[in-house]
Design an enzyme around this catalytic site. Structure first.
Site, PDB file in Angstrom:
ATOM      1  N   HIS A 117     -10.310  41.578  39.996  1.00 53.85           N
ATOM      2  CA  HIS A 117     -10.084  42.333  38.760  1.00 53.85           C
ATOM      3  C   HIS A 117      -8.989  41.718  37.880  1.00 53.85           C
ATOM      4  CE1 HIS A 117     -11.926  46.159  40.803  1.00 53.85           C
ATOM      5  NE2 HIS A 117     -12.845  45.334  40.370  1.00 53.85           N
ATOM      6  N   CYS A 128      -5.209  33.931  19.168  1.00 54.10           N
ATOM      7  CA  CYS A 128      -5.104  32.468  19.247  1.00 54.10           C
ATOM      8  C   CYS A 128      -5.397  31.925  20.646  1.00 54.10           C
ATOM      9  CB  CYS A 128      -3.720  32.009  18.779  1.00 54.10           C
ATOM     10  SG  CYS A 128      -2.394  32.405  19.931  1.00 54.10           S
ATOM     11  N   HIS A 143       1.693  39.202  19.305  1.00 56.69           N
ATOM     12  CA  HIS A 143       2.115  37.832  19.582  1.00 56.69           C
ATOM     13  C   HIS A 143       3.047  37.346  18.481  1.00 56.69           C
ATOM     14  CE1 HIS A 143       0.823  33.462  20.672  1.00 56.69           C
ATOM     15  NE2 HIS A 143       1.939  33.819  21.254  1.00 56.69           N
TER      16      HIS A 143
HETATM   17 ZN   LIG Z   1      -1.502  34.410  19.194  1.00 57.12          ZN
END
Ligand SMILES: [Zn+2]
Length: 232
Positions: A117, A128, A143
């Protein structure tokens, strides 16, 4: 057939090759709770099946993030079960296929491991594709580099398994002459279906606090895994 702890220990010691199929009960002695059994915590809010789904990740990302953060126990350490499995791997062919997402089998040093899992500690950016340290994810699910959404590399409800994972798990189950199910009621599909991939000669041993139901001949020890592995 029910056997004694001593008989189970002997079977594990004498097996030429072993594949362990592990679940939440292997990590509870490390202080990692089994979220499926923590019903009280979810009183009045949605079930973990929704909170850990791809729908929640996409449609209510904040709710997903808040919940998934509660599953991290970065200070938890491998217990006797993880450690003894890793030690066994040095003396004979041993594989582990685990349902757990807590990274504790890796932390114990097991190499022949399939995290069926995935792992909470393998995070990446959905925009990205970059790998992101889990420490960063616990600070923000955005991010820094691109503003994309970060997620853990775990299989969510509503998501499929990669061919690679399935193939590795099947191979791991097929190669051994002893399969040992530890710390799981063995009811989650498709994990529990892996048992059908065993080779004909392989014996099956289950170690769990409550009886498990599998439609084939097997031996069973009604015990916490740690009481068995302490004697190995
Ligand atoms: Zn990113």
């Amino acid at each position: 057939m029910e056997i004694t702890i001593q008989a189970a220990v002997q079977k594990i010691q004498e097996a030429k090759s072993i594949t362990f199929l592990t679940g939440a009960g292997v990590s509870t002695p490390s202080g990692v709770p089994d979220y499926r059994s923590l019903k009280g915590i979810y009183h009045g809010i949605e079930a973990p099946e929704y909170l850990l789904s791809s729908d929640c990740l996409n449609q209510e990302p904040e709710k997903f993030y808040t919940f998934v953060k509660t599953l991290y126990h970065p200070t938890a350490e491998p217990n006797v079960i993880h450690k003894k499995m890793a030690v066994l791997e040095r003396s004979k062919p041993v594989w582990i296929v685990s349902q757990n997402i807590d990274g504790l089998h890796q932390a114990a040093g097991s190499q022949h491991l399939v995290n069926f899992h995935g792992s909470l500690y393998d995070c990446y950016c959905r925009k990205c594709g970059q790998t992101v340290p889990w420490q960063e994810y616990l600070k923000s699910d955005r991010h820094e580099n691109c503003g994309g959404q970060i997620r853990p590399g775990i299989v969510l409800y509503g998501e499929g398994f990669t061919d690679d994972t399935i193939r590795q798990a099947i191979q791991a189950v097929n190669v051994s002459d002893l399969l040992v199910i530890v710390g799981t009621s063995f009811q989650v599909h498709p994990f529990c279906d892996l048992i059908y991939e065993k080779n004909e000669k392989a014996a099956v041993l289950a170690i769990n606090r409550t009886p498990i139901h599998i439609p084939m001949l097997h031996e069973f020890v009604e015990a916490d895994g740690s009481t068995v592995f302490e004697q190995l």
